[in-house]
Design an enzyme around this catalytic site. Structure first.
Site, mmCIF file in Angstrom:
data_model
loop_
_atom_site.group_PDB
_atom_site.id
_atom_site.type_symbol
_atom_site.label_atom_id
_atom_site.label_comp_id
_atom_site.label_asym_id
_atom_site.label_seq_id
_atom_site.Cartn_x
_atom_site.Cartn_y
_atom_site.Cartn_z
ATOM 1 C CD GLU A 141 -2.983 -1.181 0.244
ATOM 2 O OE1 GLU A 141 -2.969 -0.342 -0.678
ATOM 3 O OE2 GLU A 141 -3.841 -2.084 0.332
ATOM 4 C CG HIS A 167 -7.482 -5.066 7.460
ATOM 5 N ND1 HIS A 167 -6.928 -6.189 6.883
ATOM 6 C CD2 HIS A 167 -7.123 -4.040 6.657
ATOM 7 C CE1 HIS A 167 -6.274 -5.859 5.787
ATOM 8 N NE2 HIS A 167 -6.353 -4.547 5.630
ATOM 9 C CD GLU A 195 -14.987 12.199 24.278
ATOM 10 O OE1 GLU A 195 -13.944 12.561 23.720
ATOM 11 O OE2 GLU A 195 -15.539 12.852 25.182
#
Ligand code: 13P
Ligand code: ZN
Length: 301
Positions: A141, A167, A195
């Protein structure tokens, strides 16, 4: 590979200097490497990195480079051209996980599972200058990481240095039921947990399923992250950017948790035959005002 030279052997024996230098802090002992290793290990412990899933890169500061240049290989690997040049990253160095490496193994052996690549003077090719022992190469990547670094460096005036891809199950599950639409996904997450809007005030990008590792997904990711620190890849995972390892990890963690709350809420509500209760838009505006957040207003009704 030419870069796997005898310097590494010296390094393996615990000698702090691999090129005849008499002093210096070994690359593995540098603060930025320790932070990077912890990020990988923390992600593994969270269950976000099955097999070789996920990867990370860190853009070294000039001080980082200065602190470890004496340990760089005498003979770096040959230059590998980038499909898309990154001129604003010219000459910069990046710590990266190795393609196919397991996040669970990074802490045990950083010099094998991670390495440093340097970009050439035009930002159009990279070469290995440290690590990736045993013939490893940077993550598949790398195109997405470098293109995202390009836009995040500009967008944050050089502050963002960390890009983290994981992932996490709940993020992937969310992307399996919601359309790849940044506004729809952001609203779902912001409204699930107070949050979340604080963690990602610009929201999250959302890409449809794409072939990983290529330049097409890299371009789409970079585009989605111009104004945001997070981008979900449908049926795959997420990219998070940050100035620090804490920031990138925290963003991943907050989005994953909001995704989990969203999913659990809907499962229980469906079982009870009720509608989920969500934070109203006025509530999100009030959080933004209270915490002086520069939120993406287009996400609100
Ligand atoms: P790498 O092992 O090449 O880093 O690939 C893992 C991954 O998550 C691809 O998207
Ligand atoms: Zn992945």
């Amino acid at each position: 590979m030419g870069f796997f030279d005898s310097a590494q052997e010296v390094f393996d024996k615990g000698v702090s200097a691999a090129k005849g230098a008499v002093s210096g802090v070994a690359v593995e002992q540098q603060a930025f490497v320790k932070g990077f290793v912890r990020l990988c290990d923390d992600g593994w412990r969270q269950g976000w990195h099955e097999r070789n899933g996920g990867n990370a890169t860190y853009r070294l500061s000039p001080e980082d480079v200065q602190g470890c240049r004496s340990f760089f290989y005498d003979t770096p690997s040959s230059w590998v051209p980038l499909a898309q040049a990154a001129p604003n990253l010219a000459g910069e160095c990046f710590l990266a996980t190795a393609a196919g490496s397991l996040m669970r193994n990074v802490a045990d052996d950083p010099a094998t599972n991670v390495g440093i690549v340097e970009l050439d003077a035009t930002g159009s090719a990279w070469r290995i200058v440290w690590g990736f022992k045993g013939g490893g190469v940077p993550t598949s990547e790398l195109p997405s990481h470098l293109m995202a670094h390009t836009v995040r460096k500009d967008a944050t005036i050089g502050k963002d240095r960390v890009l983290y891809h994981a992932h996490p199950s709940n993020v992937v599950a969310l992307s399996n039921v919601l359309p790849a639409d940044a506004r729809i996904v952001t609203r779902a997450l912001w409204k699930a947990m107070t949050e979340c809007i604080i963690a990602v005030p610009k929201g999250v990008g959302a890409l449809p399923w794409m072939v990983p590792g290529g330049v097409e997904v890299a371009r789409a990711t970079a585009e989605a992250m111009v104004g945001r620190s997070a981008c979900i890849w449908a049926q795959h995972g997420m990219f998070a950017s940050g100035a620090t390892f804490d920031e990138a990890f925290g963003t991943m963690h907050a989005v994953e948790k909001a995704s989990e709350v969203w999913r659990k809420t809907r499962m229980v509500a469906a079982a009870l035959g009720t509608q989920p209760i969500e934070i109203p838009d006025a509530g999100l505006r009030a959080i933004a005002q209270t915490y002086s957040l520069a939120i993406d207003e287009s996400m609100l009704d």
